[in-house]
Design an enzyme around this catalytic site. Structure first.
Site, short mmCIF file in Angstrom:
data_model
loop_
_atom_site.label_atom_id
_atom_site.label_comp_id
_atom_site.label_asym_id
_atom_site.label_seq_id
_atom_site.Cartn_x
_atom_site.Cartn_y
_atom_site.Cartn_z
N ASP A 92 -20.83 12.91 -14.21
CA ASP A 92 -22.27 12.66 -14.04
C ASP A 92 -22.55 11.80 -12.82
OD1 ASP A 92 -21.24 10.25 -14.93
OD2 ASP A 92 -22.57 10.08 -16.67
N CYS A 124 0.82 -1.21 0.00
CA CYS A 124 0.00 0.00 0.00
C CYS A 124 0.86 1.26 0.00
CB CYS A 124 -0.92 0.01 1.21
SG CYS A 124 -2.06 -1.38 1.29
#
Length: 219
Positions: free
Chosen positions: A136, A45
Site C-alpha cells: 500500500d 557495508c
C-alpha cells in the site's frame, strides 16, 4: 525530517545501478526494504550487502523487493558491486539496485544522515537505516543504526514474517517470536471473538487477575 509509521512513503525519482526508477511504480504490488549504507568501498557495508545477496531467495519467497542507497555515484556502485560479489563468491547480475544519492536529497528527506560519520569533504554520511514499506506504499517499520554497527538481516526477515502475519490476522507476535511460534491475541478481540477465531487459545493467569495474556498457535 524523517517519516512516521503509517505515512505514505515518498514517491521519489532516483538514478540507480539498474537504471532510473519512480519508486511507487518500482514497488508495484510487493513489499519493499529500502536500506541505506554510509559509503561504497567500505568494510562493514560490503559484508552487509553481501549478506543480503545470500538472502535474496528468502526475501523473494515473501514477495519482498530490495533496494539499497548511499551518497555515491552509479559508477561507484557498479564498481563496488564486483567487490561485494567477489567477497561472497557469487557471480551473475547483481540481484538488486543501489540508489545514487550524491546530493543527499533522499538522505535528508528520510532523516538518514549520521552527524558523526563524515566523508573526506566533511559532509555527513548516511547511517545504516532501513525502511519496510508495504504494497500500500505505507511505512510499516524503520530502524537507524550507527555506521559502526552492522545489521542483522536474519532479524529483518523475522520482522517481515511478523508484519505480514499481523497485517491479516488479529494477532501480535511476542518477544523473540519466530515463524511458526505461539502468537498473542490482540486486546481489541473480545473473549467471545477469541473463542471463535482462536479456539485453541489459552489465557495466562497473572496476579492482577486480568485476562490480557492470551496465547494462540500461529494462525
Amino acid at each position: 525530517m524523517g517519516i512516521n509509521l503509517g505515512d505514505e512513503f515518498p514517491n521519489f525519482k532516483a538514478e540507480t545501478s539498474q537504471g532510473d526508477i519512480q519508486f511507487h511504480d518500482w514497488i508495484g504490488d510487493s513489499w519493499t526494504i529500502l536500506f541505506s549504507h554510509p559509503a561504497d568501498y567500505t568494510p562493514v557495508c560490503t559484508t552487509e550487502l553481501g549478506a543480503v545477496i545470500k538472502l535474496v531467495p528468502e526475501f523473494q519467497k515473501r514477495n519482498v523487493k530490495l533496494i539499497a542507497l548511499s551518497c555515491d555515484s552509479v559508477e561507484d556502485h557498479l564498481g563496488w558491486s564486483k567487490d561485494i560479489q567477489s567477497y561472497q563468491k557469487c557471480g551473475g547480475e547483481f540481484p538488486y539496485p543501489i540508489i545514487a544519492d550524491k546530493e543527499r536529497k533522499l538522505a535528508v528527506q528520510l532523516g538518514m544522515l549520521d552527524p558523526v560519520e563524515k566523508d573526506k569533504a566533511g559532509l555527513p554520511l548516511t547511517c545504516r537505516a532501513y525502511f519496510i514499506i508495504g504494497p500500500d506504499k505505507k511505512l510499516k517499520l524503520s530502524a537507524l543504526y550507527p555506521a559502526t554497527t552492522g545489521r542483522n538481516f536474519d532479524e529483518i526477515l523475522r520482522v517481515i514474517d511478523s508484519l505480514q502475519l499481523t497485517a491479516t490476522k488479529k494477532v501480535a507476535t511476542p518477544a523473540n517470536w519466530k515463524q511458526g511460534g505461539e502468537c498473542m491475541v490482540v486486546p481489541s478481540v473480545t473473549p467471545e471473538e477469541a473463542a471463535k477465531l482462536f479456539p485453541k487459545h489459552r489465557v495466562q493467569d497473572v496476579p492482577s487477575g486480568k485476562s490480557y495474556l492470551r496465547f494462540t498457535p500461529q494462525p
